[in-house]
Design a protein around this motif. Sequence first.
Motif, PDB file in Angstrom:
ATOM      1  N   VAL A 115       0.844  -1.189   0.000  1.00 39.23           N
ATOM      2  CA  VAL A 115       0.000   0.000   0.000  1.00 39.23           C
ATOM      3  C   VAL A 115       0.882   1.242   0.000  1.00 39.23           C
ATOM      4  O   VAL A 115       1.883   1.307   0.730  1.00 39.23           O
ATOM      5  N   LEU A 116       0.534   2.213  -0.813  1.00 42.89           N
ATOM      6  CA  LEU A 116       1.244   3.490  -0.855  1.00 42.89           C
ATOM      7  C   LEU A 116       0.701   4.378   0.261  1.00 42.89           C
ATOM      8  O   LEU A 116      -0.502   4.639   0.326  1.00 42.89           O
ATOM      9  N   THR A 117       1.581   4.842   1.141  1.00 45.58           N
ATOM     10  CA  THR A 117       1.180   5.751   2.206  1.00 45.58           C
ATOM     11  C   THR A 117       1.546   7.171   1.815  1.00 45.58           C
ATOM     12  O   THR A 117       2.708   7.454   1.506  1.00 45.58           O
ATOM     13  N   VAL A 118       0.561   8.064   1.828  1.00 47.35           N
ATOM     14  CA  VAL A 118       0.764   9.461   1.474  1.00 47.35           C
ATOM     15  C   VAL A 118       0.588  10.310   2.734  1.00 47.35           C
ATOM     16  O   VAL A 118      -0.493  10.354   3.320  1.00 47.35           O
ATOM     17  N   TYR A 119       1.668  10.956   3.147  1.00 39.95           N
ATOM     18  CA  TYR A 119       1.626  11.900   4.254  1.00 39.95           C
ATOM     19  C   TYR A 119       1.512  13.314   3.679  1.00 39.95           C
ATOM     20  O   TYR A 119       2.141  13.633   2.664  1.00 39.95           O
ATOM     21  N   GLY A 120       0.775  14.171   4.361  1.00 40.35           N
ATOM     22  CA  GLY A 120       0.676  15.549   3.903  1.00 40.35           C
ATOM     23  C   GLY A 120      -0.187  16.363   4.839  1.00 40.35           C
ATOM     24  O   GLY A 120      -0.793  15.840   5.779  1.00 40.35           O
ATOM     25  N   PRO A 121      -0.286  17.663   4.590  1.00 39.15           N
ATOM     26  CA  PRO A 121      -1.088  18.534   5.449  1.00 39.15           C
ATOM     27  C   PRO A 121      -2.579  18.313   5.232  1.00 39.15           C
ATOM     28  O   PRO A 121      -2.997  17.561   4.342  1.00 39.15           O
ATOM     29  N   VAL A 122      -3.385  18.988   6.040  1.00 38.10           N
ATOM     30  CA  VAL A 122      -4.828  18.914   5.882  1.00 38.10           C
ATOM     31  C   VAL A 122      -5.193  19.239   4.432  1.00 38.10           C
ATOM     32  O   VAL A 122      -4.615  20.133   3.815  1.00 38.10           O
ATOM     33  N   GLY A 146      -8.432 -10.473 -17.926  1.00 36.93           N
ATOM     34  CA  GLY A 146      -9.448 -11.501 -17.726  1.00 36.93           C
ATOM     35  C   GLY A 146      -9.970 -11.600 -16.310  1.00 36.93           C
ATOM     36  O   GLY A 146     -10.864 -12.389 -16.025  1.00 36.93           O
ATOM     37  N   THR A 147      -9.385 -10.819 -15.396  1.00 33.36           N
ATOM     38  CA  THR A 147      -9.851 -10.800 -14.014  1.00 33.36           C
ATOM     39  C   THR A 147     -10.085  -9.359 -13.595  1.00 33.36           C
ATOM     40  O   THR A 147      -9.411  -8.439 -14.081  1.00 33.36           O
ATOM     41  N   PRO A 148     -11.046  -9.124 -12.701  1.00 32.78           N
ATOM     42  CA  PRO A 148     -11.295  -7.747 -12.251  1.00 32.78           C
ATOM     43  C   PRO A 148     -10.066  -7.177 -11.546  1.00 32.78           C
ATOM     44  O   PRO A 148      -9.371  -7.899 -10.817  1.00 32.78           O
ATOM     45  N   PRO A 149      -9.757  -5.899 -11.748  1.00 34.54           N
ATOM     46  CA  PRO A 149      -8.612  -5.291 -11.072  1.00 34.54           C
ATOM     47  C   PRO A 149      -8.919  -5.077  -9.593  1.00 34.54           C
ATOM     48  O   PRO A 149     -10.085  -5.058  -9.185  1.00 34.54           O
ATOM     49  N   PRO A 150      -7.895  -4.917  -8.780  1.00 31.22           N
ATOM     50  CA  PRO A 150      -8.119  -4.603  -7.361  1.00 31.22           C
ATOM     51  C   PRO A 150      -8.758  -3.220  -7.220  1.00 31.22           C
ATOM     52  O   PRO A 150      -8.677  -2.385  -8.126  1.00 31.22           O
ATOM     53  N   ARG A 151      -9.385  -2.988  -6.079  1.00 27.69           N
ATOM     54  CA  ARG A 151      -9.996  -1.684  -5.838  1.00 27.69           C
ATOM     55  C   ARG A 151      -8.911  -0.627  -5.685  1.00 27.69           C
ATOM     56  O   ARG A 151      -7.971  -0.800  -4.912  1.00 27.69           O
ATOM     57  N   PRO A 152      -9.013   0.493  -6.419  1.00 25.79           N
ATOM     58  CA  PRO A 152      -8.001   1.546  -6.284  1.00 25.79           C
ATOM     59  C   PRO A 152      -7.840   2.027  -4.846  1.00 25.79           C
ATOM     60  O   PRO A 152      -6.728   2.311  -4.402  1.00 25.79           O
ATOM     61  N   ALA A 153      -8.951   2.098  -4.113  1.00 26.05           N
ATOM     62  CA  ALA A 153      -8.887   2.609  -2.743  1.00 26.05           C
ATOM     63  C   ALA A 153      -8.040   1.728  -1.837  1.00 26.05           C
ATOM     64  O   ALA A 153      -7.517   2.197  -0.808  1.00 26.05           O
ATOM     65  N   ASP A 154      -7.877   0.459  -2.200  1.00 30.21           N
ATOM     66  CA  ASP A 154      -7.091  -0.457  -1.368  1.00 30.21           C
ATOM     67  C   ASP A 154      -5.588  -0.302  -1.584  1.00 30.21           C
ATOM     68  O   ASP A 154      -4.795  -0.917  -0.866  1.00 30.21           O
ATOM     69  N   SER A 155      -5.207   0.489  -2.571  1.00 21.95           N
ATOM     70  CA  SER A 155      -3.789   0.602  -2.908  1.00 21.95           C
ATOM     71  C   SER A 155      -3.116   1.816  -2.276  1.00 21.95           C
ATOM     72  O   SER A 155      -1.903   1.982  -2.409  1.00 21.95           O
ATOM     73  N   VAL A 156      -3.893   2.681  -1.590  1.00 21.66           N
ATOM     74  CA  VAL A 156      -3.318   3.921  -1.059  1.00 21.66           C
ATOM     75  C   VAL A 156      -4.027   4.289   0.240  1.00 21.66           C
ATOM     76  O   VAL A 156      -5.215   4.021   0.414  1.00 21.66           O
ATOM     77  N   ARG A 157      -3.271   4.889   1.141  1.00 17.42           N
ATOM     78  CA  ARG A 157      -3.848   5.419   2.374  1.00 17.42           C
ATOM     79  C   ARG A 157      -3.204   6.768   2.665  1.00 17.42           C
ATOM     80  O   ARG A 157      -2.088   7.061   2.191  1.00 17.42           O
ATOM     81  N   VAL A 158      -3.879   7.572   3.459  1.00 22.65           N
ATOM     82  CA  VAL A 158      -3.435   8.939   3.734  1.00 22.65           C
ATOM     83  C   VAL A 158      -3.303   9.151   5.235  1.00 22.65           C
ATOM     84  O   VAL A 158      -4.171   8.727   6.015  1.00 22.65           O
ATOM     85  N   ILE A 159      -2.241   9.811   5.648  1.00 22.98           N
ATOM     86  CA  ILE A 159      -2.077  10.263   7.019  1.00 22.98           C
ATOM     87  C   ILE A 159      -1.806  11.769   6.966  1.00 22.98           C
ATOM     88  O   ILE A 159      -0.774  12.202   6.451  1.00 22.98           O
ATOM     89  N   GLU A 160      -2.763  12.549   7.460  1.00 25.06           N
ATOM     90  CA  GLU A 160      -2.608  14.003   7.443  1.00 25.06           C
ATOM     91  C   GLU A 160      -1.827  14.455   8.674  1.00 25.06           C
ATOM     92  O   GLU A 160      -2.006  13.934   9.777  1.00 25.06           O
ATOM     93  N   LEU A 161      -0.954  15.438   8.461  1.00 26.30           N
ATOM     94  CA  LEU A 161      -0.040  15.914   9.494  1.00 26.30           C
ATOM     95  C   LEU A 161      -0.267  17.399   9.764  1.00 26.30           C
ATOM     96  O   LEU A 161      -0.775  18.131   8.920  1.00 26.30           O
ATOM     97  N   ALA A 162       0.153  17.820  10.947  1.00 26.67           N
ATOM     98  CA  ALA A 162       0.143  19.231  11.314  1.00 26.67           C
ATOM     99  C   ALA A 162       1.565  19.658  11.639  1.00 26.67           C
ATOM    100  O   ALA A 162       2.475  18.824  11.772  1.00 26.67           O
ATOM    101  N   GLY A 163       1.769  20.953  11.762  1.00 28.12           N
ATOM    102  CA  GLY A 163       3.075  21.438  12.159  1.00 28.12           C
ATOM    103  C   GLY A 163       3.421  21.002  13.566  1.00 28.12           C
ATOM    104  O   GLY A 163       2.548  20.890  14.438  1.00 28.12           O
ATOM    105  N   GLY A 164       4.687  20.713  13.808  1.00 28.32           N
ATOM    106  CA  GLY A 164       5.131  20.324  15.132  1.00 28.32           C
ATOM    107  C   GLY A 164       5.031  18.848  15.430  1.00 28.32           C
ATOM    108  O   GLY A 164       5.334  18.426  16.556  1.00 28.32           O
ATOM    109  N   GLN A 165       4.622  18.036  14.447  1.00 25.42           N
ATOM    110  CA  GLN A 165       4.512  16.601  14.674  1.00 25.42           C
ATOM    111  C   GLN A 165       5.847  15.903  14.438  1.00 25.42           C
ATOM    112  O   GLN A 165       6.717  16.404  13.713  1.00 25.42           O
TER     113      GLN A 165
END
Length: 330
Positions: A115-122, A146-165
């Motif tokens: 899974v691709l993890t994407v960190y970034g601001p709000v 010949g087979t259905p592709p995986p769900r795009p949503a299952d390949s990426v997740r997001v963690i939002e960050l704030a200043g000072g973390q």
Amino acid sequence: MQVQRAMTSLALTVAAMSAVPALAATTCPALRWTTLGTAGGPVPTAERSEPANLLTIGEHRMLVDTGDGTVDQLARIGLDLGAIDTVFISHNHLDHTGGLAAVIGLRWMNQFPGVLTVYGPVGTRAVVEGIVASLATPGSIGFGLGTPPPRPADSVRVIELAGGQALDLGQGVSVKTAANSHFDHDGKPDAANVSLSYRFALGTRSITYTGDTGPSAAVTALAKGSDMFVTEIIALDALLGEIRQRRKDASREMLAGMERHLSTHHLKPEAIGEIAADARVGRVVLTHFAVPPGPLPQFEPAIRSGIAARYAGPVDLARDLQSFDLGCRP
């Protein structure tokens, strides 16, 4: 709902930490910064690709900003998207995120594991959700296998960050954030949006990346003692002159607003020298060149003299696809 989201974010952070592979079995694992794209601003140029960077820590590789053309630049250095499982976004201006859709979409289409993890601001979550939504049509078409592709949503997740973390990614890898001044208005932070600067560390070695910012005490504090300070740069007078010549269609109000933005939300050479000197960084690497189109040497003397007014250390004007290695201290 907020508690549930916080618990989900914590769980994702733990999962991301466990996903970082062990560092190479060496006394000095790699700590390398590669400037994939060194252009500044939303105007494409023939000389430089849009802002994007590759950070290599041991065997682990992550992207730091993903301007348009990021996947092409990775291909030019012989790296496919299967090697990338982490992205850090400094802020959600399109010149820093325009290539994120290709990173997410082509990684999903090639069905690379993990899974691709994407960190970034709000706001990063909304950007990624929009990209995932745009993949519904290619997902319904399939890949011709010949087979259905995986769900795009299952390949990426997001963690939002704030200043000072602070993040501990394991294996001696840590990340700290600071909210910078790129979105300030009349000296006051934007209540709804944030632009982040990052400090990446491996043991005692560290790289601070400004992203887009104006002068900022928070960035100076974040960079304190960094071995490498990777910073944006603006040639303000030259750029303003070029914009006035090129944008004859622009209103007086638009040009005035542009001048206010460029003069307060970006770093002139003198400001870079002041931050670098106050933070006592070991080396300055310039990228995100907000300069008129054309070769950099015509701007280099003024850039170097402006920085040298306060900072006496080494300064590099980065090129696209250039790498900077931080070796271990003796």
